[in-house]
Design a protein around this motif. Structure first.
Motif, PDB file in Angstrom:
ATOM      1  N   VAL A  54     -12.706  13.372  53.683  1.00  0.00           N
ATOM      2  CA  VAL A  54     -12.995  14.205  52.515  1.00  0.00           C
ATOM      3  C   VAL A  54     -14.423  13.948  52.052  1.00  0.00           C
ATOM      4  O   VAL A  54     -14.967  12.867  52.259  1.00  0.00           O
ATOM      5  CB  VAL A  54     -12.021  13.942  51.344  1.00  0.00           C
ATOM      6  CG1 VAL A  54     -10.615  14.316  51.707  1.00  0.00           C
ATOM      7  CG2 VAL A  54     -12.078  12.506  50.890  1.00  0.00           C
ATOM      8  N   SER A  55     -14.992  14.945  51.418  1.00  0.00           N
ATOM      9  CA  SER A  55     -16.316  14.761  50.825  1.00  0.00           C
ATOM     10  C   SER A  55     -16.148  14.110  49.456  1.00  0.00           C
ATOM     11  O   SER A  55     -15.070  14.136  48.872  1.00  0.00           O
ATOM     12  CB  SER A  55     -17.021  16.114  50.675  1.00  0.00           C
ATOM     13  OG  SER A  55     -16.359  16.897  49.699  1.00  0.00           O
ATOM     14  N   ARG A  56     -17.223  13.577  48.931  1.00  0.00           N
ATOM     15  CA  ARG A  56     -17.179  12.997  47.580  1.00  0.00           C
ATOM     16  C   ARG A  56     -16.787  14.068  46.562  1.00  0.00           C
ATOM     17  O   ARG A  56     -15.987  13.830  45.671  1.00  0.00           O
ATOM     18  CB  ARG A  56     -18.534  12.400  47.214  1.00  0.00           C
ATOM     19  CG  ARG A  56     -18.871  11.170  47.998  1.00  0.00           C
ATOM     20  CD  ARG A  56     -20.280  10.685  47.644  1.00  0.00           C
ATOM     21  NE  ARG A  56     -20.715   9.659  48.548  1.00  0.00           N
ATOM     22  CZ  ARG A  56     -20.580   8.360  48.319  1.00  0.00           C
ATOM     23  NH1 ARG A  56     -20.031   7.946  47.202  1.00  0.00           N
ATOM     24  NH2 ARG A  56     -20.992   7.481  49.203  1.00  0.00           N
ATOM     25  N   ASP A  57     -17.382  15.256  46.707  1.00  0.00           N
ATOM     26  CA  ASP A  57     -17.065  16.351  45.782  1.00  0.00           C
ATOM     27  C   ASP A  57     -15.611  16.775  45.914  1.00  0.00           C
ATOM     28  O   ASP A  57     -14.953  17.079  44.913  1.00  0.00           O
ATOM     29  CB  ASP A  57     -17.988  17.545  46.024  1.00  0.00           C
ATOM     30  CG  ASP A  57     -19.427  17.272  45.631  1.00  0.00           C
ATOM     31  OD1 ASP A  57     -19.670  16.338  44.836  1.00  0.00           O
ATOM     32  OD2 ASP A  57     -20.312  18.006  46.114  1.00  0.00           O
ATOM     33  N   GLY A  58     -15.112  16.818  47.138  1.00  0.00           N
ATOM     34  CA  GLY A  58     -13.722  17.195  47.364  1.00  0.00           C
ATOM     35  C   GLY A  58     -12.756  16.201  46.752  1.00  0.00           C
ATOM     36  O   GLY A  58     -11.757  16.583  46.129  1.00  0.00           O
ATOM     37  N   LEU A  59     -13.048  14.915  46.898  1.00  0.00           N
ATOM     38  CA  LEU A  59     -12.197  13.887  46.312  1.00  0.00           C
ATOM     39  C   LEU A  59     -12.259  13.942  44.788  1.00  0.00           C
ATOM     40  O   LEU A  59     -11.230  13.843  44.112  1.00  0.00           O
ATOM     41  CB  LEU A  59     -12.589  12.495  46.811  1.00  0.00           C
ATOM     42  CG  LEU A  59     -11.766  11.340  46.268  1.00  0.00           C
ATOM     43  CD1 LEU A  59     -10.289  11.504  46.568  1.00  0.00           C
ATOM     44  CD2 LEU A  59     -12.293  10.016  46.805  1.00  0.00           C
ATOM     45  N   ALA A  60     -13.441  14.130  44.248  1.00  0.00           N
ATOM     46  CA  ALA A  60     -13.595  14.231  42.792  1.00  0.00           C
ATOM     47  C   ALA A  60     -12.795  15.417  42.254  1.00  0.00           C
ATOM     48  O   ALA A  60     -12.119  15.309  41.218  1.00  0.00           O
ATOM     49  CB  ALA A  60     -15.068  14.362  42.420  1.00  0.00           C
ATOM     50  N   ALA A  61     -12.839  16.548  42.948  1.00  0.00           N
ATOM     51  CA  ALA A  61     -12.086  17.733  42.526  1.00  0.00           C
ATOM     52  C   ALA A  61     -10.581  17.470  42.595  1.00  0.00           C
ATOM     53  O   ALA A  61      -9.831  17.868  41.696  1.00  0.00           O
ATOM     54  CB  ALA A  61     -12.465  18.934  43.388  1.00  0.00           C
ATOM     55  N   LEU A  62     -10.127  16.795  43.638  1.00  0.00           N
ATOM     56  CA  LEU A  62      -8.712  16.456  43.771  1.00  0.00           C
ATOM     57  C   LEU A  62      -8.264  15.564  42.617  1.00  0.00           C
ATOM     58  O   LEU A  62      -7.227  15.816  41.995  1.00  0.00           O
ATOM     59  CB  LEU A  62      -8.456  15.758  45.106  1.00  0.00           C
ATOM     60  CG  LEU A  62      -7.049  15.198  45.309  1.00  0.00           C
ATOM     61  CD1 LEU A  62      -6.014  16.304  45.330  1.00  0.00           C
ATOM     62  CD2 LEU A  62      -6.994  14.362  46.576  1.00  0.00           C
ATOM     63  N   LEU A  63      -9.041  14.548  42.302  1.00  0.00           N
ATOM     64  CA  LEU A  63      -8.680  13.638  41.225  1.00  0.00           C
ATOM     65  C   LEU A  63      -8.670  14.339  39.867  1.00  0.00           C
ATOM     66  O   LEU A  63      -7.786  14.093  39.038  1.00  0.00           O
ATOM     67  CB  LEU A  63      -9.624  12.437  41.204  1.00  0.00           C
ATOM     68  CG  LEU A  63      -9.530  11.529  42.437  1.00  0.00           C
ATOM     69  CD1 LEU A  63     -10.603  10.459  42.386  1.00  0.00           C
ATOM     70  CD2 LEU A  63      -8.150  10.932  42.580  1.00  0.00           C
ATOM     71  N   ARG A  64      -9.640  15.243  39.646  1.00  0.00           N
ATOM     72  CA  ARG A  64      -9.650  16.001  38.389  1.00  0.00           C
ATOM     73  C   ARG A  64      -8.407  16.874  38.283  1.00  0.00           C
ATOM     74  O   ARG A  64      -7.797  16.986  37.216  1.00  0.00           O
ATOM     75  CB  ARG A  64     -10.911  16.867  38.298  1.00  0.00           C
ATOM     76  CG  ARG A  64     -12.158  16.114  37.869  1.00  0.00           C
ATOM     77  CD  ARG A  64     -13.291  17.044  37.519  1.00  0.00           C
ATOM     78  NE  ARG A  64     -13.670  17.939  38.600  1.00  0.00           N
ATOM     79  CZ  ARG A  64     -14.566  17.646  39.554  1.00  0.00           C
ATOM     80  NH1 ARG A  64     -15.205  16.491  39.540  1.00  0.00           N
ATOM     81  NH2 ARG A  64     -14.857  18.527  40.489  1.00  0.00           N
ATOM     82  N   ARG A  65      -8.027  17.495  39.383  1.00  0.00           N
ATOM     83  CA  ARG A  65      -6.843  18.356  39.391  1.00  0.00           C
ATOM     84  C   ARG A  65      -5.567  17.572  39.109  1.00  0.00           C
ATOM     85  O   ARG A  65      -4.714  17.988  38.321  1.00  0.00           O
ATOM     86  CB  ARG A  65      -6.748  19.102  40.716  1.00  0.00           C
ATOM     87  CG  ARG A  65      -5.547  19.979  40.869  1.00  0.00           C
ATOM     88  CD  ARG A  65      -5.577  21.072  39.809  1.00  0.00           C
ATOM     89  NE  ARG A  65      -4.355  21.806  39.811  1.00  0.00           N
ATOM     90  CZ  ARG A  65      -4.267  23.103  40.034  1.00  0.00           C
ATOM     91  NH1 ARG A  65      -5.360  23.800  40.283  1.00  0.00           N
ATOM     92  NH2 ARG A  65      -3.120  23.704  40.015  1.00  0.00           N
ATOM     93  N   ILE A  66      -5.446  16.416  39.744  1.00  0.00           N
ATOM     94  CA  ILE A  66      -4.271  15.575  39.518  1.00  0.00           C
ATOM     95  C   ILE A  66      -4.214  15.139  38.065  1.00  0.00           C
ATOM     96  O   ILE A  66      -3.157  15.186  37.429  1.00  0.00           O
ATOM     97  CB  ILE A  66      -4.284  14.353  40.466  1.00  0.00           C
ATOM     98  CG1 ILE A  66      -4.050  14.815  41.920  1.00  0.00           C
ATOM     99  CG2 ILE A  66      -3.250  13.329  40.039  1.00  0.00           C
ATOM    100  CD1 ILE A  66      -4.303  13.750  42.946  1.00  0.00           C
ATOM    101  N   GLN A  67      -5.349  14.738  37.520  1.00  0.00           N
ATOM    102  CA  GLN A  67      -5.395  14.300  36.132  1.00  0.00           C
ATOM    103  C   GLN A  67      -5.048  15.451  35.181  1.00  0.00           C
ATOM    104  O   GLN A  67      -4.319  15.275  34.213  1.00  0.00           O
ATOM    105  CB  GLN A  67      -6.771  13.735  35.806  1.00  0.00           C
ATOM    106  CG  GLN A  67      -6.844  13.090  34.458  1.00  0.00           C
ATOM    107  CD  GLN A  67      -8.187  12.412  34.232  1.00  0.00           C
ATOM    108  OE1 GLN A  67      -9.208  12.833  34.784  1.00  0.00           O
ATOM    109  NE2 GLN A  67      -8.198  11.379  33.424  1.00  0.00           N
ATOM    110  N   ALA A  68      -5.562  16.640  35.453  1.00  0.00           N
ATOM    111  CA  ALA A  68      -5.268  17.805  34.617  1.00  0.00           C
ATOM    112  C   ALA A  68      -3.783  18.165  34.676  1.00  0.00           C
ATOM    113  O   ALA A  68      -3.192  18.532  33.655  1.00  0.00           O
ATOM    114  CB  ALA A  68      -6.118  19.002  35.065  1.00  0.00           C
TER     115      ALA A  68
END
Length: 71
Positions: A54-68
């Motif tokens: 995964v890219s850094r941006d992709g992982l960051a987006a995944l974590l934001r989605r999970i948190q939301a």
């Protein structure tokens, strides 16, 4: 060589970090993260041969989605 063996052979010396939110005392149900050559790699501890780059941006987006989704 099987797909499983070839995946593991590509990354033989990685240091995997387990999530601090791993469930259970045996740590069998957790996500692990590694870093190599500028790439992030994810895997589940119960299926370590299946590695997801995964890219850094992709992982960051995944974590934001999970948190939301938890809010």
């Amino acid at each position: 060589m099987t797909d499983t063996m070839s995946q593991l052979a590509r990354f033989p010396t990685l240091q995997w970090q387990k999530s601090s939110y791993s469930s259970g005392s045996d740590g069998a149900s957790c996500v692990e993260l590694a870093h190599r050559d500028g790439r992030l790699l994810l895997r589940e501890s119960d299926d370590p041969a299946r590695i997801l780059p995964v890219s850094r941006d992709g992982l960051a987006a995944l974590l934001r989605r999970i948190q939301a989704d938890r809010s």
